[in-house]
Design an enzyme around this catalytic site. Structure first.
Site, PDB file in Angstrom:
ATOM      1  CD  GLU A  32      47.472  20.963  45.798  1.00  0.00           C
ATOM      2  OE1 GLU A  32      46.744  21.587  45.791  1.00  0.00           O
ATOM      3  OE2 GLU A  32      48.533  20.325  46.037  1.00  0.00           O
ATOM      4  CD  GLU A  53      48.544  24.838  41.843  1.00  0.00           C
ATOM      5  OE1 GLU A  53      49.653  25.129  40.746  1.00  0.00           O
ATOM      6  OE2 GLU A  53      48.212  24.488  42.669  1.00  0.00           O
TER       7      GLU A  53
HETATM    8  C1  3H9 Z   1      45.365  26.720  42.731  1.00  0.00           C
HETATM    9  O1  3H9 Z   1      44.520  25.537  42.957  1.00  0.00           O
HETATM   10  C2  3H9 Z   1      45.849  26.120  44.575  1.00  0.00           C
HETATM   11  C3  3H9 Z   1      46.187  24.832  45.150  1.00  0.00           C
HETATM   12  O2  3H9 Z   1      46.978  24.533  44.630  1.00  0.00           O
HETATM   13  C4  3H9 Z   1      45.834  24.944  47.025  1.00  0.00           C
HETATM   14  C5  3H9 Z   1      44.980  26.064  46.967  1.00  0.00           C
HETATM   15  C6  3H9 Z   1      44.933  25.868  48.393  1.00  0.00           C
HETATM   16  N1  3H9 Z   1      39.401  30.332  39.478  1.00  0.00           N
HETATM   17  O3  3H9 Z   1      41.303  31.345  30.984  1.00  0.00           O
HETATM   18  P1  3H9 Z   1      40.246  30.781  30.061  1.00  0.00           P
HETATM   19  C7  3H9 Z   1      38.057  31.734  34.765  1.00  0.00           C
HETATM   20  S1  3H9 Z   1      44.744  27.596  42.570  1.00  0.00           S
HETATM   21  C8  3H9 Z   1      38.571  30.707  38.988  1.00  0.00           C
HETATM   22  O4  3H9 Z   1      39.481  31.801  29.249  1.00  0.00           O
HETATM   23  P2  3H9 Z   1      40.828  28.339  28.490  1.00  0.00           P
HETATM   24  C9  3H9 Z   1      38.058  32.396  33.758  1.00  0.00           C
HETATM   25  O5  3H9 Z   1      38.207  33.111  34.305  1.00  0.00           O
HETATM   26  C10 3H9 Z   1      44.541  27.869  40.746  1.00  0.00           C
HETATM   27  N2  3H9 Z   1      38.261  31.530  37.982  1.00  0.00           N
HETATM   28  O6  3H9 Z   1      39.601  29.780  29.328  1.00  0.00           O
HETATM   29  C11 3H9 Z   1      37.268  32.808  32.741  1.00  0.00           C
HETATM   30  O7  3H9 Z   1      36.119  32.904  33.227  1.00  0.00           O
HETATM   31  P3  3H9 Z   1      35.555  34.644  32.254  1.00  0.00           P
HETATM   32  C12 3H9 Z   1      45.751  26.625  39.240  1.00  0.00           C
HETATM   33  C13 3H9 Z   1      39.042  30.092  36.175  1.00  0.00           C
HETATM   34  O8  3H9 Z   1      39.856  27.702  27.553  1.00  0.00           O
HETATM   35  C14 3H9 Z   1      36.591  30.888  32.733  1.00  0.00           C
HETATM   36  O9  3H9 Z   1      36.964  30.162  33.624  1.00  0.00           O
HETATM   37  N3  3H9 Z   1      44.732  26.940  38.290  1.00  0.00           N
HETATM   38  C15 3H9 Z   1      39.831  29.416  36.893  1.00  0.00           C
HETATM   39  O10 3H9 Z   1      42.119  28.998  27.214  1.00  0.00           O
HETATM   40  C16 3H9 Z   1      37.462  30.381  31.219  1.00  0.00           C
HETATM   41  O11 3H9 Z   1      39.025  30.598  31.444  1.00  0.00           O
HETATM   42  C17 3H9 Z   1      45.255  28.054  37.072  1.00  0.00           C
HETATM   43  O12 3H9 Z   1      46.136  28.351  37.830  1.00  0.00           O
HETATM   44  C18 3H9 Z   1      40.438  29.362  38.485  1.00  0.00           C
HETATM   45  N4  3H9 Z   1      40.530  28.132  38.881  1.00  0.00           N
HETATM   46  O13 3H9 Z   1      41.465  27.544  29.519  1.00  0.00           O
HETATM   47  C19 3H9 Z   1      44.360  27.311  36.385  1.00  0.00           C
HETATM   48  N5  3H9 Z   1      40.877  29.302  35.729  1.00  0.00           N
HETATM   49  O14 3H9 Z   1      34.890  33.019  31.411  1.00  0.00           O
HETATM   50  C20 3H9 Z   1      43.773  28.343  36.057  1.00  0.00           C
HETATM   51  C21 3H9 Z   1      39.847  29.781  34.862  1.00  0.00           C
HETATM   52  O15 3H9 Z   1      34.510  35.095  33.024  1.00  0.00           O
HETATM   53  N6  3H9 Z   1      42.711  28.573  34.464  1.00  0.00           N
HETATM   54  N7  3H9 Z   1      39.021  30.371  34.976  1.00  0.00           N
HETATM   55  O16 3H9 Z   1      36.986  35.171  31.395  1.00  0.00           O
HETATM   56  C22 3H9 Z   1      43.286  28.310  33.221  1.00  0.00           C
HETATM   57  O17 3H9 Z   1      44.772  28.187  33.336  1.00  0.00           O
HETATM   58  C23 3H9 Z   1      42.659  28.148  31.690  1.00  0.00           C
HETATM   59  O18 3H9 Z   1      41.570  29.170  32.782  1.00  0.00           O
HETATM   60  C24 3H9 Z   1      42.304  26.787  31.728  1.00  0.00           C
HETATM   61  C25 3H9 Z   1      41.460  27.216  30.784  1.00  0.00           C
HETATM   62  C26 3H9 Z   1      43.596  26.474  30.960  1.00  0.00           C
HETATM   63  C27 3H9 Z   1      41.770  26.174  32.734  1.00  0.00           C
END
Ligand code: 3H9
Length: 697
Positions: free
Chosen positions: A105, A125
């Protein structure tokens, strides 16, 4: 920690650098600093264009999911992005890696988008029970159209660079260093007199109400039961019919409804639960070569997972025809993955080349890890581990893939119990992400850490559990299955049980699962279980079906009949008659059983067993149980797992149900676990219990 956002200058081009490890999530501190940076640079007459850059492996992975449990703190992401879009100078997003949710976004609020080829852009999301709430539903259709917006947002899957380019989301490909290339392009844009291009200034493409109605009715049944997919369609429909600002407000309202829903709370909880508690505290040994003993379906699946992760595999089977079949299965599965685009053809060929076959165990002497996947029989496994223990090098970690047998008894036979762990894979092993890593009494911390590291490397979720019959998953499955078997005798039909539990959200009803897995498998496992309940009703129906050779789908008959090309399960009057006969023999009276009792007994049995497992320390925390049940047993993710679900409905309610079943069924299976009873009596929850324990340790 350095500042989350910094401004760097390259002549008249300003670069806003987001450096907020691990994934540049848009936490409060980042939003605040970003807003200040935009304000400052917009007012600075020496700045002609702005590049937005994320440090590390990705641009921005979205909003900070940890913040969704509290009311949002200003600046809201929506307001920040409106300000960014309103900037009077061209703003260029330099995209690379994960650009997800609020990150995508943000990219849409910028005036130009340049990207490196490793882009993964998407709106995940929906998998968190949310919708893109920071303008994505209003801006994306103006660029990519309705069809793609509906697909990306209700499906949640990211697109790669090529697809993003084809959808018009990318204006410029970045070949070298994304940041430097984006700055060079910004300079070109300035030289060409480019001005800001704001998506809000474009009209939305034309849309008919039918487009949204058709998409809504084509959602899978499971998605239709949840709020988020429907709310996403509502938000997009609002974007088609309302002015920009009003559509933004509507999306924001719908987002808030989703954020507060039980379903989203559960899905967010699982997001973190599945990632465990971060880095392993114990050091793992490097694993470059592995052996898999037993070339059946399970062994071949494990070999595929290891080889895909870049590990050389020797697949061992003493029967030449089994070995040949196993190797052929490895090759055909990997080739299929290449053809279907799940991996590149080159990656599939490389993985195939990493697997070789051998007839004898001596080929495994130098392996870093050996995983056994032979017939589920204690004597057979003990004999194998005695040989492996003697023949493998001192650094080899030995893992058994048993699903129910005693890991300590297998470890003892090896003569080197410290090196032995359980690695319980789920079938099909190359698809299912869960691995229960079983800690034997003498398993060393290093051996366990190695098993966990290999599991992570295979892209799977490893949960470390203690050793007992069935570990966590299958032990709880027996409590769940026990109740459904008793209810069969009491008069509920297999189809009624399956339907009620599928309505609750289970991926498949338990009788259909039995037919898929093979009723002979459970039959043999129960024969190996010395302490199984001495109760003639226990798994009586499944046992009788197995004894009749009705193993399920593989024999065309089990709980259901499978005929015709589609092999859809059909009711079988013979099975209903068999159940009635067995019930008569056992003196069980038939009665009407309501769906609420089917679900209540099966799910409360799970929760009560889960509470015992926690008290005994077999699972380290409620979240581990939930991860196991959601990833290995088809428990509905939007309910967060059995223990989270128990907290959601309230432990007092669960206890009351357990006591009600005790009054009706007797105390044999229905004695509340002391942990459940004590927490329920003082109004507590599993989550609070866990938080208090974590604080003490
Ligand atoms: C959103 O954006 C809503 C909006 O539309 C509107 C808002 C108003 N937040 O997965 P990994 C942490 S909703 C906080 O192991 P990878 C994760 O917990 C969001 N923490 O790494 C982990 O912590 P730890 C939409 C996050 O390389 C560390 O980062 N976005 C977030 O296998 C590493 O993560 C998503 O749903 C976060 N957003 O994969 C994306 N993301 O090391 C969610 C990650 O302490 N994230 N962490 O265990 C992912 O899909 C994967 O983390 C990503 C990296 C592909 C980025």
């Amino acid at each position: 920690m350095s500042a989350p956002v910094a401004i760097e200058r390259d002549g008249s081009i300003a670069v806003i650098v987001i450096d907020y490890p691990p994934v540049n999530a848009l936490a409060h501190a980042v939003r605040t600093a970003l807003l200040a940076a935009v304000e400052r640079l917009d007012a600075d007459p020496t700045v002609q264009a702005i590049v937005l850059h994320g440090v590390g492996r990705n641009f921005i992975a979205g909003a900070d999911i940890t913040e969704f449990d509290q009311p949002g703190q200003p600046p809201r992401l929506n307001d920040l992005l409106s300000r960014l879009e309103a900037c009077s100078k061209p703003v260029i997003a330099a995209l690379h890696g994960a650009t997800l949710g609020g990150g995508a976004e943000t990219a849409l609020a910028c005036h130009y988008r340049a990207s490196a080829s490793d882009l993964k852009l998407g709106f995940p999301e929906v998998s968190l029970g949310l919708l893109p709430g920071a303008g994505g539903t209003v801006r994306l259709p103006r660029l990519a159209g309705w069809q793609a917006s509906l697909e990306l947002m209700t499906g949640g899957k990211p697109v790669d660079f090529e697809r993003a380019l084809a959808l018009g989301l990318i204006d410029r490909a970045l070949d070298g260093d994304p940041r430097a290339d984006a700055v060079a392009w910004a300079r070109e844009l300035v030289a060409a007199g480019a001005s800001p291009r704001r998506l809000r200034e474009l009209p939305p493409p034309a849309a008919t109400p039918e487009l949204f109605a058709t998409w809504r009715s084509s959602l899978p049944t499971a998605a239709r039961r949840l709020p988020a997919p429907g709310h996403i369609i509502d938000a997009l429909q609002a974007a088609a019919t309302r002015p920009f600002e009003q559509a933004l407000d509507r999306a924001r309202e719908l987002f808030e409804e989703c954020r507060r829903s039980d379903e989203s709370r559960a899905l967010r909880y699982l997001f973190f639960a599945e990632r465990g508690s971060g880095a392993d505290r114990d050091a793992a040994a490097a694993v470059e070569s592995a052996g898999v003993v037993g070339a059946g379906t399970m062994g071949a699946g494990i070999a595929i997972s290891l080889a895909t992760a870049g590990i050389g595999v020797t697949l061992v089977d003493s029967r030449p025809e089994s070995l040949a079949a196993g190797l052929a299965r490895v090759t055909s599965t990997l080739e299929g993955s290449g053809r279907k685009g799940r991996m590149t053809a080159a990656a599939a060929a490389a993985a195939i080349a990493r697997v070789r076959g051998a007839a004898g165990l001596d080929a495994l002497a130098g392996a870093d890890l050996v995983i056994e996947a032979v017939f589920e029989n204690l004597a057979v496994k003990q004999e194998l581990f005695a040989r492996l223990g003697a023949m493998c090098g001192p650094r080899t970690v030995l893992a058994t893939n048993t699903s129910t047998l005693d890991v300590d008894a297998i470890a003892a036979a090896s003569g080197r119990a410290a090196d032995v762990v359980g690695m319980h894979f789920f079938s099909p092993a190359h698809v299912m992400r869960l691995v229960e890593i079983v800690r034997g009494r003498q398993s060393s911390r290093a051996a366990l850490a190695t098993a966990r590291a290999v599991t992570r490397r295979m892209g799977k979720i490893g949960v470390t559990v203690g050793n007992c019959f069935g570990f966590v998953g299958n032990r709880m499955l027996y409590a769940y299955g026990r109740e459904k078997e008793l209810m069969l005798l009491e008069g509920a039909t297999p189809a009624a049980i399956d339907r009620a539990l599928e309505e609750f959200g289970m991926a498949m009803g338990p009788n259909a699962v039995g037919d898929l897995a093979g009723l002979d498998i459970g039959y043999h496992a129960r024969r190996e279980w010395r302490e199984r309940p001495d109760d003639p009703r226990f798994y009586r129906v499944s046992d009788r079906l197995a004894e009749l050779g009705r193993y399920g789908q593989k024999t065309g008959r089990g709980f259901y009949r499978y005929e015709g090309a589609d092999r859809r399960p059909q009711l079988d009057p013979e099975v209903l008659e068999l159940i009635r006969q067995e019930a008569r023999k056992l003196g069980v009276t038939e009665r009407e059983i309501e769906d609420s009792e089917i679900v209540g007994r099966c799910i409360c049995a799970l929760i009560n067993e889960g509470a015992h497992i926690l008290e005994e320390g077999i699972a380290a925390c409620p979240a581990d149980i939930d991860v196991i049940w959601c990833n290995g047993y088809g428990f509905p993710r939007h309910r967060g797992g059995p223990m989270f679900h128990a907290d959601t409905v309230g432990l007092a309610v669960v206890l009351e149900a357990v006591l009600r079943y005790q009054a009706g069924q007797g105390a044999r299976y229905w004695t509340p676990a002391p942990l459940l009873a004590s927490l329920a009596e003082r109004g507590g929850s599993f989550a609070e219990w866990q938080a208090a324990r974590a604080k003490r340790n």
